[in-house]
Design a protein around this motif. Sequence first.
Motif, PDB file in Angstrom:
ATOM      1  N   ARG A 152       0.890  -1.166   0.000  1.00  0.00           N
ATOM      2  CA  ARG A 152       0.000   0.000   0.000  1.00  0.00           C
ATOM      3  C   ARG A 152       0.926   1.213   0.000  1.00  0.00           C
ATOM      4  NH1 ARG A 152      -5.038   0.088   3.691  1.00  0.00           N
ATOM      5  NH2 ARG A 152      -5.823  -0.835   1.785  1.00  0.00           N
ATOM      6  N   ILE A 153       0.761   2.054  -1.025  1.00  0.00           N
ATOM      7  CA  ILE A 153       1.579   3.257  -1.127  1.00  0.00           C
ATOM      8  C   ILE A 153       0.678   4.467  -1.316  1.00  0.00           C
ATOM      9  CG2 ILE A 153       3.615   2.057  -2.029  1.00  0.00           C
ATOM     10  CD1 ILE A 153       2.874   3.008  -4.832  1.00  0.00           C
ATOM     11  N   LYS A 154       1.199   5.611  -0.911  1.00  0.00           N
ATOM     12  CA  LYS A 154       0.437   6.859  -1.038  1.00  0.00           C
ATOM     13  C   LYS A 154       1.197   7.785  -1.979  1.00  0.00           C
ATOM     14  CE  LYS A 154      -1.321  10.699   1.733  1.00  0.00           C
ATOM     15  NZ  LYS A 154      -1.407  11.214   3.108  1.00  0.00           N
ATOM     16  N   ASN A 155       0.500   8.239  -3.011  1.00  0.00           N
ATOM     17  CA  ASN A 155       1.082   9.215  -3.920  1.00  0.00           C
ATOM     18  C   ASN A 155       1.094  10.556  -3.182  1.00  0.00           C
ATOM     19  OD1 ASN A 155       1.378  11.298  -5.908  1.00  0.00           O
ATOM     20  ND2 ASN A 155       0.797   9.818  -7.491  1.00  0.00           N
ATOM     21  N   LEU A 156       2.267  11.074  -2.906  1.00  0.00           N
ATOM     22  CA  LEU A 156       2.383  12.299  -2.118  1.00  0.00           C
ATOM     23  C   LEU A 156       2.015  13.546  -2.906  1.00  0.00           C
ATOM     24  CD1 LEU A 156       5.653  11.471  -0.157  1.00  0.00           C
ATOM     25  CD2 LEU A 156       3.276  11.298   0.626  1.00  0.00           C
ATOM     26  N   ASP A 157       1.878  13.410  -4.220  1.00  0.00           N
ATOM     27  CA  ASP A 157       1.504  14.557  -5.043  1.00  0.00           C
ATOM     28  C   ASP A 157      -0.009  14.763  -5.110  1.00  0.00           C
ATOM     29  OD1 ASP A 157       4.235  15.053  -5.641  1.00  0.00           O
ATOM     30  OD2 ASP A 157       4.161  13.456  -7.140  1.00  0.00           O
ATOM     31  N   ASN A 158      -0.783  13.677  -4.970  1.00  0.00           N
ATOM     32  CA  ASN A 158      -2.244  13.823  -5.047  1.00  0.00           C
ATOM     33  C   ASN A 158      -2.974  13.130  -3.896  1.00  0.00           C
ATOM     34  OD1 ASN A 158      -2.249  11.083  -5.668  1.00  0.00           O
ATOM     35  ND2 ASN A 158      -2.591  11.417  -7.853  1.00  0.00           N
ATOM     36  N   ASP A 159      -2.234  12.596  -2.936  1.00  0.00           N
ATOM     37  CA  ASP A 159      -2.778  11.928  -1.747  1.00  0.00           C
ATOM     38  C   ASP A 159      -3.594  10.660  -2.035  1.00  0.00           C
ATOM     39  OD1 ASP A 159      -1.587  13.554   0.143  1.00  0.00           O
ATOM     40  OD2 ASP A 159      -3.251  14.988   0.164  1.00  0.00           O
ATOM     41  N   LYS A 160      -3.480  10.107  -3.241  1.00  0.00           N
ATOM     42  CA  LYS A 160      -4.186   8.858  -3.550  1.00  0.00           C
ATOM     43  C   LYS A 160      -3.412   7.683  -2.965  1.00  0.00           C
ATOM     44  CE  LYS A 160      -6.596  10.047  -7.796  1.00  0.00           C
ATOM     45  NZ  LYS A 160      -6.747   9.757  -9.225  1.00  0.00           N
ATOM     46  N   VAL A 161      -4.153   6.759  -2.354  1.00  0.00           N
ATOM     47  CA  VAL A 161      -3.561   5.544  -1.797  1.00  0.00           C
ATOM     48  C   VAL A 161      -3.808   4.412  -2.788  1.00  0.00           C
ATOM     49  CG1 VAL A 161      -3.661   3.878   0.088  1.00  0.00           C
ATOM     50  CG2 VAL A 161      -3.847   6.327   0.579  1.00  0.00           C
ATOM     51  N   LEU A 162      -2.749   3.673  -3.087  1.00  0.00           N
ATOM     52  CA  LEU A 162      -2.822   2.577  -4.046  1.00  0.00           C
ATOM     53  C   LEU A 162      -2.487   1.255  -3.363  1.00  0.00           C
ATOM     54  CD1 LEU A 162      -0.720   4.275  -6.869  1.00  0.00           C
ATOM     55  CD2 LEU A 162      -3.207   4.082  -6.797  1.00  0.00           C
ATOM     56  N   ASP A 163      -3.291   0.246  -3.631  1.00  0.00           N
ATOM     57  CA  ASP A 163      -3.002  -1.114  -3.183  1.00  0.00           C
ATOM     58  C   ASP A 163      -2.497  -1.873  -4.399  1.00  0.00           C
ATOM     59  OD1 ASP A 163      -3.794  -1.041  -0.423  1.00  0.00           O
ATOM     60  OD2 ASP A 163      -5.864  -0.874  -1.131  1.00  0.00           O
ATOM     61  N   LEU A 164      -1.258  -2.337  -4.321  1.00  0.00           N
ATOM     62  CA  LEU A 164      -0.612  -2.983  -5.454  1.00  0.00           C
ATOM     63  C   LEU A 164      -0.036  -4.330  -5.055  1.00  0.00           C
ATOM     64  CD1 LEU A 164       1.376   0.160  -6.671  1.00  0.00           C
ATOM     65  CD2 LEU A 164      -0.784  -0.698  -7.609  1.00  0.00           C
ATOM     66  N   TRP A 165       0.183  -5.166  -6.053  1.00  0.00           N
ATOM     67  CA  TRP A 165       0.819  -6.452  -5.856  1.00  0.00           C
ATOM     68  C   TRP A 165       2.025  -6.479  -6.767  1.00  0.00           C
ATOM     69  CZ3 TRP A 165      -1.767 -11.829  -7.082  1.00  0.00           C
ATOM     70  CH2 TRP A 165      -0.961 -12.845  -6.572  1.00  0.00           C
ATOM     71  N   MET A 166       3.202  -6.643  -6.192  1.00  0.00           N
ATOM     72  CA  MET A 166       4.452  -6.664  -6.939  1.00  0.00           C
ATOM     73  C   MET A 166       4.626  -8.049  -7.562  1.00  0.00           C
ATOM     74  SD  MET A 166       6.938  -4.471  -7.540  1.00  0.00           S
ATOM     75  CE  MET A 166       6.780  -3.350  -6.167  1.00  0.00           C
ATOM     76  N   VAL A 167       4.613  -8.113  -8.892  1.00  0.00           N
ATOM     77  CA  VAL A 167       4.729  -9.386  -9.606  1.00  0.00           C
ATOM     78  C   VAL A 167       5.847  -9.317 -10.635  1.00  0.00           C
ATOM     79  CG1 VAL A 167       2.288  -9.993  -9.302  1.00  0.00           C
ATOM     80  CG2 VAL A 167       2.990  -8.715 -11.335  1.00  0.00           C
TER      81      VAL A 167
END
Length: 157
Positions: free
Chosen positions: A93-108
């Motif tokens: 889970r990462i947060k884009n610090l430029d637009n405050d959007k939180v992303l849930d990702l899976w590293m594959v």
Amino acid sequence: MSNKTILTHEGLKKLEEELELLKTVKRREVADKIKVALSFGDLSENSEYDEAKNEQGIVEARIAQIEATLTHAEILDAESLNTDQIQVGNKIRIKNLDNDKVLDLWMVGSREVDMKVGKISDESPVGKACVGRSVGDVVEAETPGGKARYEILEISK
């Protein structure tokens, strides 16, 4: 560059299923198309034959590609994943610090990328920036939209 391909168990299963479909159903369908096209006679002006032979080439190339991938595959063991630092197989889970959007990702690995469901490659700009990093780290990635900064909020299996 290494020939090793990193796959999750899910990715392995999908490739094996596709290979089975290609080797059984698709090969038979293409062979039937070639047989029908041959019955039309004169091959010099037989577009059905040319199309079927092209399709056969595509199917055989995909079979060879999948077999090569499976030969060099390294299958991830989810139980052995570390959650201290991001690696292929982790959910993040990462947060884009430029637009405050939180992303849930899976590293594959690169063969399993599917942005629609949040699967990103360790070779992508964001993936490269995140691999080896820990919760609380801020990373920068050069994305198609420009430079972006992300804070790593969570790492899980």
